[in-house]
Design a protein around this motif. Structure first.
Motif, PDB file in Angstrom:
ATOM      1  N   VAL A 127      45.901  24.912  12.983  1.00  0.00           N
ATOM      2  CA  VAL A 127      44.709  24.928  13.092  1.00  0.00           C
ATOM      3  C   VAL A 127      44.361  23.894  14.341  1.00  0.00           C
ATOM      4  N   VAL A 128      43.799  24.423  15.583  1.00  0.00           N
ATOM      5  CA  VAL A 128      43.845  23.585  16.478  1.00  0.00           C
ATOM      6  C   VAL A 128      42.337  23.066  17.162  1.00  0.00           C
ATOM      7  N   PRO A 129      42.140  22.076  17.789  1.00  0.00           N
ATOM      8  CA  PRO A 129      40.733  21.657  18.093  1.00  0.00           C
ATOM      9  C   PRO A 129      40.317  22.231  19.367  1.00  0.00           C
ATOM     10  N   ALA A 130      40.867  23.190  20.037  1.00  0.00           N
ATOM     11  CA  ALA A 130      40.453  23.842  21.259  1.00  0.00           C
ATOM     12  C   ALA A 130      40.896  25.427  21.342  1.00  0.00           C
ATOM     13  N   PRO A 131      40.099  26.258  21.853  1.00  0.00           N
ATOM     14  CA  PRO A 131      40.451  27.479  21.701  1.00  0.00           C
ATOM     15  C   PRO A 131      41.945  27.931  22.513  1.00  0.00           C
ATOM     16  N   PRO A 132      42.394  28.650  21.883  1.00  0.00           N
ATOM     17  CA  PRO A 132      43.920  28.732  21.925  1.00  0.00           C
ATOM     18  C   PRO A 132      44.183  29.918  23.011  1.00  0.00           C
ATOM     19  N   MET A 133      45.436  29.806  23.594  1.00  0.00           N
ATOM     20  CA  MET A 133      45.815  30.743  24.399  1.00  0.00           C
ATOM     21  C   MET A 133      46.962  31.387  24.043  1.00  0.00           C
ATOM     22  N   VAL A 138      47.988  30.561  15.679  1.00  0.00           N
ATOM     23  CA  VAL A 138      47.165  29.428  16.267  1.00  0.00           C
ATOM     24  C   VAL A 138      45.773  29.967  15.972  1.00  0.00           C
ATOM     25  N   VAL A 139      45.146  29.013  15.417  1.00  0.00           N
ATOM     26  CA  VAL A 139      43.805  29.361  14.889  1.00  0.00           C
ATOM     27  C   VAL A 139      42.828  28.262  15.350  1.00  0.00           C
ATOM     28  N   TYR A 140      41.551  28.862  15.876  1.00  0.00           N
ATOM     29  CA  TYR A 140      40.361  27.686  16.307  1.00  0.00           C
ATOM     30  C   TYR A 140      39.078  28.271  15.699  1.00  0.00           C
ATOM     31  N   PRO A 141      38.802  27.855  14.551  1.00  0.00           N
ATOM     32  CA  PRO A 141      37.591  27.920  13.965  1.00  0.00           C
ATOM     33  C   PRO A 141      36.312  27.080  14.722  1.00  0.00           C
ATOM     34  N   THR A 142      35.023  27.590  14.606  1.00  0.00           N
ATOM     35  CA  THR A 142      33.840  27.111  15.235  1.00  0.00           C
ATOM     36  C   THR A 142      32.637  27.642  14.829  1.00  0.00           C
ATOM     37  N   VAL A 143      31.351  27.085  15.039  1.00  0.00           N
ATOM     38  CA  VAL A 143      30.402  27.898  14.864  1.00  0.00           C
ATOM     39  C   VAL A 143      29.281  27.947  15.848  1.00  0.00           C
ATOM     40  N   ASP A 144      28.850  28.975  16.236  1.00  0.00           N
ATOM     41  CA  ASP A 144      27.658  29.119  17.138  1.00  0.00           C
ATOM     42  C   ASP A 144      26.415  28.767  16.299  1.00  0.00           C
ATOM     43  N   THR A 145      26.159  27.488  16.669  1.00  0.00           N
ATOM     44  CA  THR A 145      24.957  26.906  15.871  1.00  0.00           C
ATOM     45  C   THR A 145      23.637  27.732  16.273  1.00  0.00           C
ATOM     46  N   ARG A 146      23.352  28.200  17.574  1.00  0.00           N
ATOM     47  CA  ARG A 146      22.330  28.961  17.703  1.00  0.00           C
ATOM     48  C   ARG A 146      22.046  30.108  16.870  1.00  0.00           C
ATOM     49  N   THR A 147      23.306  30.848  16.529  1.00  0.00           N
ATOM     50  CA  THR A 147      23.144  32.082  15.810  1.00  0.00           C
ATOM     51  C   THR A 147      23.655  31.930  14.172  1.00  0.00           C
ATOM     52  N   ASN A 148      23.943  30.584  13.659  1.00  0.00           N
ATOM     53  CA  ASN A 148      24.745  30.619  12.690  1.00  0.00           C
ATOM     54  C   ASN A 148      25.787  31.455  12.336  1.00  0.00           C
ATOM     55  N   ARG A 149      26.676  31.377  13.141  1.00  0.00           N
ATOM     56  CA  ARG A 149      27.820  32.562  13.092  1.00  0.00           C
ATOM     57  C   ARG A 149      29.278  31.709  13.174  1.00  0.00           C
TER      58      ARG A 149
END
Length: 150
Positions: free
Chosen positions: A81-87, A98-109
């Motif tokens: 799990v990494v802190p920035a989008p992987p390549m 390599v996994v990068y999780p985040t949330v689009d806070t505008r759409t709650n997605r």
């Protein structure tokens, strides 16, 4: 180019496994694949709506999701799990996902980006990893050396 736009061959198995996690809400997913002119590597972009109230809202959601993924994959040899989008370059010649999780806070997605080198972490690499586990060998036995052809 996008391909299998009307339904990819792996969609039924993805739906099957997600249905096991679903609490009867009838998840309807879209799985759209793309061909990219490169020799090796797969980059996946995955999206899912978050249930209201399931996690923190706003910017707190990003850190909470990150913590959930960090905890879930903490003891996995080949999941990072990494802190920035992987390549795809991050997985070149190795068996990592390599996994990068985040949330689009505008759409709650929920947004999860992941990369693998499909010539290592593909079916052959996965078969070796599973065989190692079945025979009580170290999980990484035989799949940590650099594999760079082509």
């Amino acid at each position: 180019m996008a391909y299998s736009v009307d339904g990819h061959r792996h969609l039924p198995e993805i739906q099957q496994e997600l249905d096991l996690l679903d609490a009867g809400d009838g998840l309807r997913i879209t799985f759209l694949t793309h061909l990219v002119p490169m020799t090796r590597g797969i980059l996946a972009s995955c999206y899912a709506p978050l249930k209201e109230g399931a996690i923190a809202s706003g910017e707190g959601a990003k850190s909470e999701i990150r913590e959930i993924y960090d905890n879930f994959y903490a003891n996995e040899t080949f999941a990072k799990v990494v802190p920035a989008p992987p390549m795809t370059k991050h997985t070149l010649g190795n068996n990592d996902c390599v996994v990068y999780p985040t949330v689009d806070t505008r759409t709650n997605r929920l947004i999860v980006l992941s990369c693998i080198d499909n010539l290592v972490k593909g079916a052959a690499g996965q078969a070796i990893q599973n065989m190692n586990l079945m025979f009580g060998l170290p999980e990484e036995e035989g799949i940590t050396q650099l594999a760079l052809y082509p």
